[in-house]
Design a protein around this motif. Structure first.
Motif, short mmCIF file in Angstrom:
data_model
loop_
_atom_site.label_atom_id
_atom_site.label_comp_id
_atom_site.label_asym_id
_atom_site.label_seq_id
_atom_site.Cartn_x
_atom_site.Cartn_y
_atom_site.Cartn_z
N MET A 1 -26.32 27.45 29.52
CA MET A 1 -25.18 27.09 30.32
C MET A 1 -25.22 25.59 30.59
O MET A 1 -26.28 25.04 30.84
CB MET A 1 -25.22 27.85 31.65
N LYS A 2 -24.07 25.00 30.47
CA LYS A 2 -23.93 23.60 30.83
C LYS A 2 -23.12 23.55 32.12
O LYS A 2 -22.29 24.42 32.39
CB LYS A 2 -23.20 22.83 29.73
N MET A 3 -23.35 22.52 32.92
CA MET A 3 -22.64 22.38 34.17
C MET A 3 -22.07 20.96 34.28
O MET A 3 -22.77 20.00 33.96
CB MET A 3 -23.56 22.66 35.36
N GLU A 4 -20.82 20.88 34.71
CA GLU A 4 -20.18 19.59 34.97
C GLU A 4 -19.66 19.58 36.40
O GLU A 4 -19.08 20.56 36.85
CB GLU A 4 -18.98 19.37 34.04
N VAL A 5 -19.87 18.48 37.10
CA VAL A 5 -19.28 18.26 38.41
C VAL A 5 -18.31 17.10 38.25
O VAL A 5 -18.69 16.01 37.85
CB VAL A 5 -20.34 17.94 39.48
N ILE A 6 -17.04 17.37 38.53
CA ILE A 6 -15.98 16.39 38.30
C ILE A 6 -15.33 16.03 39.64
O ILE A 6 -14.93 16.91 40.39
CB ILE A 6 -14.91 16.97 37.34
N THR A 7 -15.25 14.74 39.92
CA THR A 7 -14.59 14.27 41.13
C THR A 7 -13.10 14.10 40.82
O THR A 7 -12.74 13.32 39.94
CB THR A 7 -15.19 12.95 41.62
N VAL A 8 -12.26 14.83 41.55
CA VAL A 8 -10.81 14.75 41.33
C VAL A 8 -10.11 13.96 42.43
O VAL A 8 -8.98 13.53 42.25
CB VAL A 8 -10.17 16.16 41.19
N ALA A 9 -10.79 13.76 43.55
CA ALA A 9 -10.30 12.93 44.66
C ALA A 9 -11.53 12.54 45.47
O ALA A 9 -12.59 13.17 45.32
CB ALA A 9 -9.30 13.71 45.50
N PRO A 10 -11.42 11.54 46.35
CA PRO A 10 -12.61 11.12 47.10
C PRO A 10 -13.32 12.26 47.84
O PRO A 10 -14.53 12.27 47.94
CB PRO A 10 -12.05 10.10 48.09
N GLU A 11 -12.61 13.23 48.32
CA GLU A 11 -13.22 14.33 49.07
C GLU A 11 -13.15 15.65 48.32
O GLU A 11 -13.36 16.71 48.91
CB GLU A 11 -12.49 14.49 50.42
N GLU A 48 -12.32 27.03 26.48
CA GLU A 48 -11.99 25.66 26.07
C GLU A 48 -12.92 25.26 24.94
O GLU A 48 -14.12 25.56 24.97
CB GLU A 48 -12.18 24.72 27.26
N THR A 49 -12.37 24.58 23.93
CA THR A 49 -13.17 24.11 22.81
C THR A 49 -13.53 22.65 23.03
O THR A 49 -12.67 21.82 23.28
CB THR A 49 -12.40 24.28 21.49
N ARG A 50 -14.83 22.37 22.91
CA ARG A 50 -15.34 21.00 23.02
C ARG A 50 -16.31 20.78 21.87
O ARG A 50 -17.24 21.58 21.69
CB ARG A 50 -16.08 20.79 24.34
N GLU A 51 -16.10 19.71 21.15
CA GLU A 51 -16.97 19.35 20.01
C GLU A 51 -17.24 20.56 19.11
O GLU A 51 -18.37 20.90 18.80
CB GLU A 51 -18.28 18.75 20.53
N SER A 52 -16.18 21.24 18.73
CA SER A 52 -16.21 22.38 17.80
C SER A 52 -16.89 23.64 18.37
O SER A 52 -17.18 24.57 17.63
CB SER A 52 -16.87 22.01 16.48
N THR A 53 -17.17 23.67 19.65
CA THR A 53 -17.76 24.85 20.28
C THR A 53 -16.80 25.37 21.33
O THR A 53 -16.34 24.62 22.18
CB THR A 53 -19.11 24.51 20.94
N GLU A 54 -16.51 26.68 21.26
CA GLU A 54 -15.64 27.28 22.27
C GLU A 54 -16.50 27.80 23.41
O GLU A 54 -17.44 28.56 23.20
CB GLU A 54 -14.83 28.43 21.68
N TYR A 55 -16.21 27.34 24.62
CA TYR A 55 -16.95 27.73 25.80
C TYR A 55 -16.11 28.66 26.67
O TYR A 55 -14.89 28.52 26.75
CB TYR A 55 -17.30 26.50 26.65
N ASN A 56 -16.79 29.59 27.33
CA ASN A 56 -16.18 30.36 28.40
C ASN A 56 -16.51 29.59 29.67
O ASN A 56 -17.68 29.38 29.99
CB ASN A 56 -16.76 31.78 28.44
N ILE A 57 -15.48 29.13 30.39
CA ILE A 57 -15.68 28.24 31.53
C ILE A 57 -15.32 28.95 32.83
O ILE A 57 -14.26 29.58 32.94
CB ILE A 57 -14.84 26.95 31.37
N LEU A 58 -16.23 28.84 33.79
CA LEU A 58 -15.98 29.31 35.15
C LEU A 58 -15.76 28.08 36.01
O LEU A 58 -16.59 27.18 36.06
CB LEU A 58 -17.18 30.11 35.67
N TYR A 59 -14.62 28.05 36.69
CA TYR A 59 -14.21 26.90 37.51
C TYR A 59 -14.40 27.27 38.98
O TYR A 59 -13.94 28.32 39.43
CB TYR A 59 -12.75 26.59 37.20
N PHE A 60 -15.09 26.40 39.71
CA PHE A 60 -15.32 26.59 41.14
C PHE A 60 -14.99 25.30 41.88
O PHE A 60 -15.16 24.21 41.34
CB PHE A 60 -16.80 26.89 41.43
N GLY A 61 -14.60 25.42 43.13
CA GLY A 61 -14.53 24.27 44.01
C GLY A 61 -15.94 23.96 44.49
O GLY A 61 -16.74 24.86 44.73
N HIS A 62 -16.28 22.67 44.60
CA HIS A 62 -17.63 22.26 45.00
C HIS A 62 -18.00 22.78 46.38
O HIS A 62 -19.11 23.26 46.60
CB HIS A 62 -17.74 20.73 44.94
#
Length: 80
Positions: A1-11, A48-62
């Motif tokens: 599993m890979k994990m990304e934390v993305i800031t979409v606004a200051p808070e 979502e496909t990234r770099e030729s790999t299709e991932y099953n993505i679970l999206y959560f609020g931080h």
């Protein structure tokens, strides 16, 4: 599993847990069990496909994962 934390606004941040389809049965099982045992439901689930790999993505609020980020980060680090 890979994990990304993305800031979409200051808070506001979002957390993406990205599972590779061919790894779901083995290494992802403890992560999925952790989510279930702690009653953590994704806000959204999609593919979502990234770099030729299709991932099953679970999206959560931080904020929703507050108190669980260390454990999830540990799963991500040990899975890579």
């Amino acid at each position: 599993m890979k994990m990304e934390v993305i800031t979409v606004a200051p808070e506001e941040q979002r957390v993406l847990l990205m599972f590779e389809p061919n790894e779901q049965l083995s290494s992802d099982s403890p992560i999925r069990s952790y989510l279930q045992d702690n009653g953590l439901e994704p806000k959204r689930e999609y593919k979502e496909t990234r770099e030729s790999t299709e991932y099953n993505i679970l999206y959560f609020g931080h904020c929703y994962l507050d108190g669980h980020m260390d454990a999830l980060t540990g799963f991500a680090e040990s899975s890579t």
